[in-house]
Design an enzyme around this catalytic site. Structure first.
Site, PDB file in Angstrom:
ATOM      1  N   HIS A   1      -1.751  -7.633   2.677  1.00 35.22           N
ATOM      2  CA  HIS A   1      -1.875  -8.336   4.329  1.00 35.22           C
ATOM      3  C   HIS A   1      -2.823  -7.784   4.892  1.00 35.22           C
ATOM      4  CE1 HIS A   1      -0.069  -4.758   6.286  1.00 35.22           C
ATOM      5  NE2 HIS A   1       0.410  -4.279   5.098  1.00 35.22           N
TER       6      HIS A   1
ATOM      7  N   GLN B   1      -7.900  -0.374   3.779  1.00 30.77           N
ATOM      8  CA  GLN B   1      -8.482  -0.785   4.935  1.00 30.77           C
ATOM      9  C   GLN B   1      -9.991  -1.349   4.200  1.00 30.77           C
ATOM     10  OE1 GLN B   1      -7.892  -1.034   8.332  1.00 30.77           O
ATOM     11  NE2 GLN B   1      -5.839  -0.370   7.732  1.00 30.77           N
TER      12      GLN B   1
ATOM     13  N   ASN C   1      -7.980   3.974   9.061  1.00 34.53           N
ATOM     14  CA  ASN C   1      -7.252   2.702   9.510  1.00 34.53           C
ATOM     15  C   ASN C   1      -7.332   2.994  10.922  1.00 34.53           C
ATOM     16  OD1 ASN C   1      -5.461   4.869   8.465  1.00 34.53           O
ATOM     17  ND2 ASN C   1      -3.857   4.049   9.900  1.00 34.53           N
TER      18      ASN C   1
ATOM     19  N   CYS D   1       5.707   8.215  17.919  1.00 35.50           N
ATOM     20  CA  CYS D   1       6.827   8.541  18.832  1.00 35.50           C
ATOM     21  C   CYS D   1       7.755   9.622  18.160  1.00 35.50           C
ATOM     22  CB  CYS D   1       7.633   7.323  19.345  1.00 35.50           C
ATOM     23  SG  CYS D   1       7.569   7.123  21.049  1.00 35.50           S
TER      24      CYS D   1
ATOM     25  N   GLY E   1       0.683  -1.280  -0.002  1.00 35.19           N
ATOM     26  CA  GLY E   1      -0.010   0.088   0.066  1.00 35.19           C
ATOM     27  C   GLY E   1       0.663   1.197  -0.186  1.00 35.19           C
ATOM     28  N   THR E   2       1.955   1.308   0.589  1.00 34.37           N
ATOM     29  CA  THR E   2       2.664   2.395   0.695  1.00 34.37           C
ATOM     30  C   THR E   2       3.423   2.688  -0.722  1.00 34.37           C
ATOM     31  OG1 THR E   2       3.425   1.621   3.125  1.00 34.37           O
ATOM     32  CG2 THR E   2       4.728   3.627   1.968  1.00 34.37           C
TER      33      THR E   2
END
Ligand SMILES: Cc1ncc(COP(=O)(O)O)c(C=O)c1O
Length: 388
Positions: free
Chosen positions: A200, A178, A150, A329, A57-58
């Protein structure tokens, strides 16, 4: 990975053969790729020639955004991107890259509290002179709005959005990673020019996906090389991954209607029971008890006040429940999800986000285990953050 997809992967990987080679095993691998392409196209309402295989997908999102931007800049001088405010980073980051390095401008379509992108907002964004320095929609290179989110699972009115873009003559891309396997997805009927899918998410292997691109979609390749995949995506095709993708997708689409009903009931049970625990938990996105809503069947997204999502995640993990928070993060400090902030949640509320995804392997027992673990986990997470 589905057992059927795993078996297909093993079988094809034992055969070998480069689908671009002219010798016997190469031609056999090519036949497998083309048969898989037909199956994937058939399952998604596309033509085989519209399927451009990618590494997932990326890559498909990057090709859609950067490839269309480069083509439209060259053909009509378009520099503006019109993009949903709660896209996955696979769309957001290429958009920001184009802004930082290529002089692109972006008009963000902000979601409402439920996560919906408004068709009227898109009309305004594409209307002549929507931006002072811009004269008309021809200045827009591409519109990109995901089919379903997502994190919070909100489903967008894709066909209506695509129709507005078409009317304005601007290519429309949707990230359907999704949505496929959970919602009815038909590329032709959606009116989209470009659509991202990933293996996936439907029980296929990681590292395989596709960009569905109408034959008249203009794309400048990101990587140059052997000219595979309509000259827009060079690189030796992964015949085993593609075969397993086709098998997983075919199975997921065949089971979809029954599975979506089962997952919706399981999800509603999970959300309803979590809300009734008297822990101050709320649900984000679209959800009303017992009603069909614009939410992915397998998505539950909870907000737990007074906790850091990351603490919840680690404590649940220790109790055998694997979930996600949507936070990222930065320099070791968890940042609240951009999706929740765009939907108007204050930072403090967005910090306690918990995303639970249900899929073809999820059962009632999984929900029971989560609900049993939750009160103790919340109490400990609150203590850790000094809220209890
Ligand atoms: C909406 C969405 N787009 C894109 C991606 C990226 O797909 P991939 O992991 O195949 O690169 C994901 C993966 O989670 C996703 O959820």
């Amino acid at each position: 990975m589905r057992a059927s997809a795993r078996a297909a992967w093993v079988e094809q990987s034992q055969r070998g053969g480069n689908p671009s080679s002219l010798h016997t095993s190469g031609r056999a691998a090519r036949a497998v790729v083309e048969e898989s392409r037909e199956e994937i196209a058939g399952a998604l309402g596309a033509r085989p020639s519209e399927v451009v295989f990618t590494s997932g997908g990326t890559e498909a999102d990057n090709l859609a955004i950067k490839g269309t931007y480069a083509a439209r800049l060259a053909s009509v001088g378009a520099r503006r991107l019109v993009v949903g405010g709660i896209e996955h980073h696979a769309v957001l980051d290429p958009v920001e890259h184009l802004v930082e390095t290529q002089g692109a401008e972006v008009t963000w379509l902000e979601p409402d509290r439920c996560g919906h992108i408004s068709v009227d907002d898109l009309k305004v964004a594409l209307a002549p002179a929507a931006v002072a320095s811009v004269t008309d929609a021809l200045d827009v290179a591409v519109v990109s709005v995901m089919w379903a989110n997502n994190e919070v699972g909100t489903v967008q009115p894709v066909a209506a959005l695509a129709a507005v873009a078409r009317e304005a003559g601007v290519p429309f891309h949707t990230d359907a990673v999704q949505a496929v396997g959970q919602l009815p997805v038909d590329f032709a009927a959606s009116g989209a020019d470009l659509m991202t899918v990933s293996a996936h998410k439907v029980g296929g292997p990681v590292g395989v996906g596709a960009l569905l691109a109408r034959r008249d979609a203009k794309l400048v390749p990101l990587a140059h090389g052997g000219g595979q995949e309509r000259q827009v995506r060079s690189g030796t095709l992964d015949a085993a991954g593609i075969r397993a993708f086709a098998v997983a997708l075919t199975e997921a689409v065949a089971e979809r209607e029954v599975e979506a009903k089962r997952l919706t009931a399981l999800r509603d049970q999970l959300i309803g029971r979590a809300l009734s625990l008297d822990l101050g938990i709320s649900v984000s996105g679209c959800w009303t008890a017992g009603e069909a809503t614009d939410r992915l069947p397998g998505n539950a997204h909870l907000l737990v006040p007074g906790c850091e999502g990351d603490s919840l995640l680690y404590l649940l993990d220790a109790a055998g429940v694997e979930c996600s928070t949507g936070s990222a993060c930065q320099a070791g400090v968890p940042q609240p999800s951009h999706v929740l902030l765009a939907m108007g949640y204050p930072e403090a509320e967005a910090r306690g986000a918990l995303r639970l995804s249900l899929g073809h392997t999820s059962t009632d027992a999984d929900v029971d285990a989560f609900i049993a673990a939750l009160p103790g986990v919340v109490e400990r997470a609150r203590r850790a953050s000094g809220a209890a």
